[in-house]
Write a protein that holds these residues in place. Structure first.
Motif, short mmCIF file in Angstrom:
data_model
loop_
_atom_site.label_atom_id
_atom_site.label_comp_id
_atom_site.label_asym_id
_atom_site.label_seq_id
_atom_site.Cartn_x
_atom_site.Cartn_y
_atom_site.Cartn_z
N ALA A 1 -5.85 2.29 -8.53
CA ALA A 1 -5.82 3.71 -8.22
C ALA A 1 -4.41 4.54 -8.29
O ALA A 1 -4.53 5.70 -8.78
N ALA A 2 -3.26 3.96 -8.29
CA ALA A 2 -1.86 4.32 -8.39
C ALA A 2 -1.65 4.31 -9.96
O ALA A 2 -0.52 4.80 -10.20
N ASP B 1 -7.22 -2.62 -5.32
CA ASP B 1 -7.75 -1.40 -5.38
C ASP B 1 -6.65 -0.24 -5.39
O ASP B 1 -6.59 0.55 -6.18
N GLN B 2 -5.82 -0.43 -4.41
CA GLN B 2 -4.55 0.44 -4.27
C GLN B 2 -3.75 0.48 -5.58
O GLN B 2 -3.38 1.51 -6.12
N LEU C 1 -8.02 -5.05 -1.43
CA LEU C 1 -7.62 -3.85 -1.12
C LEU C 1 -6.54 -3.48 -1.54
O LEU C 1 -6.35 -2.28 -2.16
N ALA C 2 -5.29 -4.37 -1.78
CA ALA C 2 -4.32 -4.05 -2.27
C ALA C 2 -4.42 -3.90 -3.90
O ALA C 2 -3.84 -3.01 -4.48
N ALA D 1 2.24 1.83 -3.38
CA ALA D 1 1.35 2.25 -4.46
C ALA D 1 1.03 3.47 -4.35
O ALA D 1 1.17 4.37 -5.14
N ALA D 2 1.10 3.94 -2.84
CA ALA D 2 0.96 5.57 -2.66
C ALA D 2 1.93 6.49 -3.20
O ALA D 2 1.79 7.59 -3.95
N GLY E 1 0.88 -1.29 -0.03
CA GLY E 1 -0.05 0.10 -0.05
C GLY E 1 0.80 1.21 0.03
O GLY E 1 0.54 2.23 -0.69
N ARG E 2 1.86 1.28 0.87
CA ARG E 2 2.84 2.37 0.80
C ARG E 2 3.40 2.58 -0.53
O ARG E 2 3.81 3.91 -1.03
#
Length: 417
Positions: free
Chosen positions: A265-266, A261-262, A258-259, A230-231, A227-228
């Motif tokens: 989005a990225a 989706d992240q 969730l991963a 991807a952000a 997640g980090r």
């Protein structure tokens, strides 16, 4: 090589398609929509597509080289988004892998030509920098890239081992040198660094500075770390690719969703490796293709290791990769092939290819009437790069006696002899 294919098609050009003119006519090819067409190539692009016989008639008065593609399916050429040219073809060697520059260049060149014969007219090769190799292996692969110019497009990813701590300073300096030498992508394996987040930050910062894409190895077993990543990756305009991400398939369903989706989005691309692992991955397995696609992640597929210690039987064949996506992961043949052709080309930042006028002449002709059949039995292939034939593979299957009472083809599909 056994196959149910007929003899290679006749061409009035030389075996490798080198001609005195930039024009080439592909005659009688079948397209995936069922049409049979002629395709005229010129200047590295598709000039025209017409009904079978129409363009041949137009060109009858000219000395235009022709390739008879009767019985062949004509497709956009595949691309290989994940190769390891520096370690390819080392599985049967004795002792540790040699990083002698001449040996690395030979392996990288041979591997690229094998993949070209399978149909891949572009490939991205990950190359380790630092440690024992220094920049020698990278320079050798760059030499191979120069030698292969005109046959295939080879881009190189520089992969430092560590970018944190005291050793990381040297790794970062070497990564900068690699970009200046000609590596067009920066990457590596953050999972192997004591500070994975710091590793990613360093790579992204350097990529932003030089305007390079990023291609990282990760098993993606830690959803918080992913997640980090991807952000951080979402702000890089040149694009971020992750592979092989097999660990996503071992996460709980909610964490994996969730991963995914992240990553979507990225705008991160995931390269899955259905044929097996690679040197940058500790565990085998394949990313959850359908989950990622459902979330909107661009998922493409690569070959990974080509007969090295990570996969001694790796084939590096895009059509094998597409076959596995269809047979094992339930993708339609069209979607499976897109993952190794149009999708893979997009991931490499290459122009789109369609069998239509105006598009790049990057094409693959395989024996068969349809895409499903081509993925099943596709040994005979003709590869076109920049508008000329650069590779041919032909195979014939013959039986000692015909089957009495049945009207079956002895060779090929729909070619009864």
């Amino acid at each position: 090589m056994p196959d149910s294919q007929s003899q290679p098609p006749h061409s009035s050009s030389s075996p490798c398609g080198r001609t005195d003119t930039a024009t080439l006519l592909l005659c009688g090819a079948r397209l995936t929509d069922g049409r049979t067409v002629d395709v005229r190539l010129g200047g590295g692009r598709i000039e025209a597509v017409g009904t079978a016989g129409s363009l041949a008639t137009e060109s009858s008065g000219a000395r235009t080289p022709k390739v008879d593609l009767g019985g062949h399916l004509l497709l956009p050429a595949p691309a290989e988004p994940h190769a390891h040219g520096d370690t390819a073809l080392t599985a049967e060697g004795d002792g540790p892998v040699s990083y002698d520059p001449h040996e690395v260049q030979r392996r990288a060149t041979e591997a690229a030509l094998l993949q070209l014969a399978h149909g891949a007219t572009a490939l991205r090769s990950h190359v380790r920098v630092g440690d024992v190799q220094g920049l020698g292996a990278l320079d050798a692969v760059l030499q191979a890239r120069r030698a292969l110019r005109g046959l295939t497009e080879l881009s190189v990813v520089a992969m430092p081992r560590v970018l944190s701590g005291i050793a990381g300073a040297d790794g970062l300096a070497m990564l900068r040198d690699a970009v200046k030498m000609g590596a067009s992508v920066v990457g590596g394996c953050p999972d192997a660094d004591p500070d994975p987040t710091g590793y990613v930050e360093a790579v992204l910062e350097l990529a932003s500075e030089y305007g390079c894409p990023v291609d990282l190895h990760t098993d993606a077993t830690d959803p918080a770390r992913l997640g980090r990543l991807a952000a951080m990756a979402g702000g890089l305009r040149s694009g971020v690719t992750l592979s092989p991400c097999a660990g996503l398939g071992r996460l709980h369903a909610e964490a994996a969703a969730l991963a995914a989706d992240q990553l979507a989005a990225a705008g991160v691309t995931v390269v899955c490796l259905p044929q097996g692992g690679c040197g940058g991955s500790e565990r085998r397995g394949t990313a959850p293709v359908r989950l990622l696609r459902a979330a909107g992640v661009r998922v493409v597929a690569g070959g990974g290791a080509l007969r090295d210690v990570a996969n001694p039987v790796g084939r590096g064949d895009p059509l094998d990769t597409a076959y596995l996506l269809a047979s094992r992961y339930g993708l339609r043949p069209e979607d499976a092939y897109d993952a190794v052709s149009s999708g893979a080309r997009c991931a490499l930042g290459l122009p789109e290819v369609r069998v239509e006028a105006g598009f790049p002449a990057e094409l693959l002709a395989v024996r068969g009437d349809g895409l499903a059949g081509a993925l099943s039995l596709s040994y005979s292939r003709i590869v076109v790069h920049r508008g000329r034939v650069v590779a041919r593979t032909s195979a014939v299957r013959e039986y000692c006696d015909s089957v009495v009472g049945l009207d079956l083809p002895r060779q090929g599909y729909g070619d009864p002899s």
